[in-house]
Write a protein that holds these residues in place. Structure first.
Motif, PDB file in Angstrom:
ATOM      1  N   ASN A 209      54.740  22.863  18.282  1.00 44.88           N
ATOM      2  CA  ASN A 209      53.961  21.675  17.956  1.00 44.88           C
ATOM      3  C   ASN A 209      52.727  22.068  17.157  1.00 44.88           C
ATOM      4  OD1 ASN A 209      51.854  19.514  18.404  1.00 44.88           O
ATOM      5  ND2 ASN A 209      53.612  18.559  19.404  1.00 44.88           N
ATOM      6  N   PRO A 210      52.451  21.381  16.051  1.00 45.52           N
ATOM      7  CA  PRO A 210      51.311  21.791  15.216  1.00 45.52           C
ATOM      8  C   PRO A 210      49.974  21.730  15.945  1.00 45.52           C
ATOM      9  CG  PRO A 210      52.192  19.665  14.511  1.00 45.52           C
ATOM     10  CD  PRO A 210      53.171  20.235  15.485  1.00 45.52           C
ATOM     11  N   ASP A 211      49.875  20.922  16.989  1.00 45.88           N
ATOM     12  CA  ASP A 211      48.621  20.837  17.737  1.00 45.88           C
ATOM     13  C   ASP A 211      48.366  22.093  18.565  1.00 45.88           C
ATOM     14  OD1 ASP A 211      48.131  18.300  16.742  1.00 45.88           O
ATOM     15  OD2 ASP A 211      49.105  17.299  18.441  1.00 45.88           O
ATOM     16  N   THR A 212      49.429  22.813  18.905  1.00 52.16           N
ATOM     17  CA  THR A 212      49.271  23.999  19.749  1.00 52.16           C
ATOM     18  C   THR A 212      49.829  25.247  19.071  1.00 52.16           C
ATOM     19  OG1 THR A 212      51.375  23.480  20.853  1.00 52.16           O
ATOM     20  CG2 THR A 212      49.355  22.668  21.879  1.00 52.16           C
ATOM     21  N   THR A 213      49.930  25.199  17.747  1.00 50.88           N
ATOM     22  CA  THR A 213      50.505  26.314  16.989  1.00 50.88           C
ATOM     23  C   THR A 213      49.584  26.695  15.846  1.00 50.88           C
ATOM     24  OG1 THR A 213      52.767  25.634  17.540  1.00 50.88           O
ATOM     25  CG2 THR A 213      52.502  27.048  15.614  1.00 50.88           C
TER      26      THR A 213
ATOM     27  N   ASN B  41      57.962  21.655  11.572  1.00 48.54           N
ATOM     28  CA  ASN B  41      56.920  21.432  12.567  1.00 48.54           C
ATOM     29  C   ASN B  41      55.595  20.954  11.990  1.00 48.54           C
ATOM     30  OD1 ASN B  41      56.270  24.000  11.400  1.00 48.54           O
ATOM     31  ND2 ASN B  41      55.038  24.497  13.201  1.00 48.54           N
ATOM     32  N   THR B  42      55.409  20.957  10.680  1.00 47.49           N
ATOM     33  CA  THR B  42      54.163  20.462  10.110  1.00 47.49           C
ATOM     34  C   THR B  42      54.239  18.955   9.891  1.00 47.49           C
ATOM     35  OG1 THR B  42      54.985  21.009   7.904  1.00 47.49           O
ATOM     36  CG2 THR B  42      53.574  22.621   8.985  1.00 47.49           C
ATOM     37  N   ARG B  43      53.087  18.305   9.799  1.00 41.80           N
ATOM     38  CA  ARG B  43      53.031  16.861   9.577  1.00 41.80           C
ATOM     39  C   ARG B  43      52.913  16.589   8.081  1.00 41.80           C
ATOM     40  NH1 ARG B  43      49.609  17.252  14.282  1.00 41.80           N
ATOM     41  NH2 ARG B  43      50.704  16.396  16.096  1.00 41.80           N
TER      42      ARG B  43
ATOM     43  N   THR C  74      51.026  20.672   4.345  1.00 36.37           N
ATOM     44  CA  THR C  74      51.607  19.441   4.837  1.00 36.37           C
ATOM     45  C   THR C  74      52.675  18.892   3.910  1.00 36.37           C
ATOM     46  OG1 THR C  74      49.873  18.164   3.760  1.00 36.37           O
ATOM     47  CG2 THR C  74      49.507  18.781   6.055  1.00 36.37           C
TER      48      THR C  74
ATOM     49  N   ASN D 180      59.417  20.396  17.622  1.00 35.60           N
ATOM     50  CA  ASN D 180      58.113  19.992  18.145  1.00 35.60           C
ATOM     51  C   ASN D 180      57.816  20.630  19.495  1.00 35.60           C
ATOM     52  OD1 ASN D 180      57.746  18.385  15.910  1.00 35.60           O
ATOM     53  ND2 ASN D 180      58.243  16.464  16.949  1.00 35.60           N
TER      54      ASN D 180
END
Length: 775
Positions: free
Chosen positions: A354-358, A382-384, A394, A350
């Motif tokens: 992190n998936p929010d910044t990747t 790293n994926t949700r 996902t 993470n």
């Protein structure tokens, strides 16, 4: 449940009300001689036929095991996930609050302890009520409701159709009556009440009072107070109509009616009544998420475990049988996962991507195995995980193969694998030392073109050769990173510095098929194999630097476990024990290990991969100063990057790559990873530091023992390479041993002298150092 007004009858007339009641309850005519003929008339048959019909109804309630949630736990017992079709947590009657029992009986069947399953007094009262009011009151006892719930549960388990009050025929009610009488003969009142409170539905997924208590109030059933008990007792009459989430006003009104009934029946005092009425609903909604999407840890490992169960005929003949076992049998699935390692791996992943910044194209995984058992210690990604999300990836588990054993009928939920790049090079080194050659043998790694039609030894090919045949017909020209460092170096130094030209020329002196076979035997295969068995890597020269196989991280970790475990490979395993709530125990794969390469060959590779950590791409990593070997990897397109870090206790495969493609256009360069954009990426830039961050979080765990050095002849055997035309770079200082090593002084003879010094250090107590020369 109490019956509600039926749309099948016109209740505007007295006759209509009588017929409506009989049609809903269907009881009185059979149990009371005075009502037998009206029931027969309502059923459309004569009295004698009605009696015969009743006599032929089943007199024994067949109950299947109630669906119970499955729990998947880590090796320390910590929860991974809960799986269920019906969230039910059975409890005994003494684990249920007295107020809950009082509330239910007061509102649903206050004569519960006085009747024999069918309440004639209640029936007569219902008739009177229905004749004098505009509503339809039912007379089903709790025993009858219990029977209905059991019948509906059985129907659901067998893909049948549940029958609810509003749609029951007279025949349905007659069957319910007879079974209720039978149940009263078989079970005590307390057993019936306990069974009812464990089977009845409270909302869409919560079945039974314990699951409902946790869902609505986050308390155990034994701790329910008066108003909480009254709310739940009211909900069972209509889980949707009286849902405190969907209809809070209706739920509050219904709850207060139940509280009033408790007062009327003498179960609470006026003071308790008034205090309970004065409260709000007091909800503390706490859902127990079902499946891997609600996993407390390791959702992709959870997904992998579910696929293993669904693929295994030990759990049922068909996939549907196995699904029923998995989601309804209350399994406890104990796994190999080490929650400490998993937590560290997920944190590192993470923090790195992190998936929010990747960018959505970029995947990052970290998988660890115990090389001595094959136990999977971690599986991070790293994926949700969210199967219901339509966009992005996902569900795809980058860590594992697409299919179990290459069988397309047995999905593992994995992807198609990724080119391993230079992490494939140790297999060439393994074939080299197996052939009796030494690690400090000098290899001509000058830049060159292997021309079209050039023949390489390949015993598995027709004619025993592999012939260079490139698309452009111009031959094959390997390049080193940065298009530099061409020259003559030792095999040892070539691996430490990941020099492609050294690897290629090393392989030129070997059998390509043997390199392929070593990799395949250790566990490397194509992750997208769908031919009923794993398919091996290719043997064309680019395969030597990882270009002709798409391997999953688990495949690579398994293969490197063969090095860590000195030639013996243990099959990766996730399950240690599986038991059902009824005591059934299911078989799990045992620890299965098999020797694949000789001990000294593995030790030779370990000696070489330790140099990667000493003077190569792993030399700047901070991982705790414990014994460690490793290898970075990057494919030609720079779309897939790796780091393999291992010792005798743990092997970790770390991958960062573009999961959507392999070509030049799929390069990671220019994509955002963890909030940063890199113009050019290799295995040492992101994957390796992520692994180091992981290791920093688990100090003292899986520290390993020092690697045993290979025979000295494997390090410094006869030098049969080409006469050096540029500096020779062997290894440097060795690890402590039993003899005192000397010091290589470098210069033009640094290759031989330094190599001998390095060997001395690895086998001695001294600080032997091999200093590669610059001349």
């Amino acid at each position: 449940m109490a019956a509600r007004k039926s749309p099948l009858f016109d209740t505007a007339t007295t006759l209509g009300k009588i017929v409506a009641f009989l049609g809903i309850s269907g009881l009185a005519g059979v149990l009371a001689a005075g009502l037998l003929v009206p029931v027969a008339a309502a059923a459309g048959t004569g009295a004698s036929a009605s009696i015969q019909f009743f006599e032929e109804l089943p007199a024994e309630l067949e109950r299947e095991a109630l669906a119970q949630p499955t729990t998947i736990v880590a090796s320390d017992g910590s929860l991974i996930a809960t799986l269920y079709e019906e969230n039910r947590q059975p409890v005994t009657l003494d684990q249920i609050s007295p107020s809950m029992k009082d509330a239910l009986i007061a509102i649903e069947d206050y004569r519960f302890y006085d009747h024999g399953g069918v309440d004639m007094e209640g029936i007569l009262g219902a008739i009177a009520s229905n004749l004098t009011s505009d509503t339809t009151r039912g007379a089903s006892t709790l025993t009858q409701q219990f029977v209905t719930n059991v019948l509906n549960d059985t129907a659901r388990q067998n893909d049948g159709t549940a029958v609810f009050n509003g749609s029951k025929s007279v025949g349905d009610k007659l069957r319910e009556m007879k079974l209720a009488i039978a149940v009263e003969k078989e079970l005590s009142k307390d057993e019936i009440l306990e069974g009812y409170l464990n089977i009845v539905q409270f909302n869409g997924t919560s079945y039974g009072v314990q699951a409902a208590s946790k869902y609505f109030f986050n308390v155990d059933a034994k701790d329910l107070n008066i108003q909480q008990s009254a709310l739940l007792a009211g909900v069972v009459n209509g889980p949707t109509i009286y849902s405190p989430e969907l209809n809070p006003e209706g739920a509050l009104q219904r709850r207060n009616i139940v509280i009033g009934a408790m007062l009327t029946r003498g179960k609470i005092t006026q003071e308790e009544h008034d205090a309970a009425i004065a409260t709000d609903l007091g909800l503390a909604i706490t859902p127990t998420l079902s499946g891997c999407v609600g996993a407390a840890q390791a959702p992709y490992f959870c997904d992998y475990v579910t696929h293993l169960i669904l693929n295994d005929p030990a759990y049922g003949e068909t996939t549907e049988d196995r699904r029923k076992v998995l989601y309804r049998s209350g399994l406890t699935i104990k796994t190999t996962l080490d929650s400490r390692v998993q937590g560290a791996a997920q944190t590192a992943v993470n923090e790195t991507a992190n998936p929010d910044t990747t960018d959505g194209k970029v995947g990052h995984t970290m998988l660890s195995l115990d090389p001595k058992t094959g136990n999977i210690l971690s599986m991070a990604q790293n994926t949700r995980y969210n199967p219901e999300l339509a966009q992005g990836n996902t569900v795809l588990n980058f860590n594992v193969d697409q299919f179990d054993g290459g069988d397309p009928a047995k999905s593992l939920g994995g992807g198609g694998g990724f080119q391993p790049g230079s992490t494939y090079k140790p297999f060439t080194v393994a074939a080299w030392v197996e052939a009796g050659k030494s690690l400090n043998q000098q290899i001509d790694g000058r830049k060159r073109v292997y021309p079209e039609g050039d023949r390489w030894r390949a015993s598995c090919e027709p004619g025993g050769n592999y012939v260079i045949n490139t698309p452009d017909g111009e031959g094959y020209e390997p390049q080193n990173y940065g298009d530099e460092n061409y020259g003559t170096y030792t095999v040892l130094y070539g691996l430490a510095q990941s020099l492609n030209t050294i690897t290629m020329e090393t392989a030129r002196q070997l059998d390509l098929c043997r390199i392929r076979d070593i990799a395949f035997d250790l566990g490397v295969h194509n992750a997208n194999s769908s031919e009923g068995a794993p398919t091996p890597p290719g043997i064309n020269p680019p395969a030597l630097i990882g270009g002709a196989v798409s391997a999953a991280p688990m495949s690579m970790a398994t293969a490197f476990s063969g090095f860590a475990n000195e030639g013996t490979v243990c099959t990766a395993r996730a399950l240690t024990e599986v038991t059902a709530v009824d005591g059934t125990s299911y078989p799990v794969p045992p620890v299965t290990c098999e020797r694949k390469i000789e001990t000294d060959v593995a030790r030779g590779v370990n000696y070489a991969t330790q140099e990667v950590m000493r003077i190569g791409s792993g030399s700047t990593l901070q991982y705790g100063g414990i014994p460690m070997a490793g290898k970075t990897g990057t494919n030609d397109a720079r779309s897939q990057t790796w780091f393999m870090g291992y010792n005798s206790d743990m092997v970790t495969a770390t991958w960062v790559g573009n999961w959507q493609g392999e070509g030049e256009e799929a390069s990671l360069g220019g994509l955002q990873i963890g909030g940063q954009v890199y113009p050019e990426i290799d295995g040492s830039l992101i994957a390796a530091p992520s692994w180091a961050r992981f290791m920093q979080q688990i100090p003292g765990l899986y520290v390993g023992k020092p690697f045993t050095a290979p025979p000295s002849s494997m390090i410094n055997g006869p030098q049969r390479g080409t006469t050096p035309t540029s500096p020779v770079r062997p290894g440097g200082p060795g690890a402590p041993g039993t003899n005192t090593g000397g010091t290589g002084t470098g210069g033009t003879t640094g290759g031989t002298t330094g190599g001998a010094a390095d060997n001395g250090g690895n086998n001695g107590n001294g600080n032997g150092a091999g200093n590669g020369g610059n001349g």
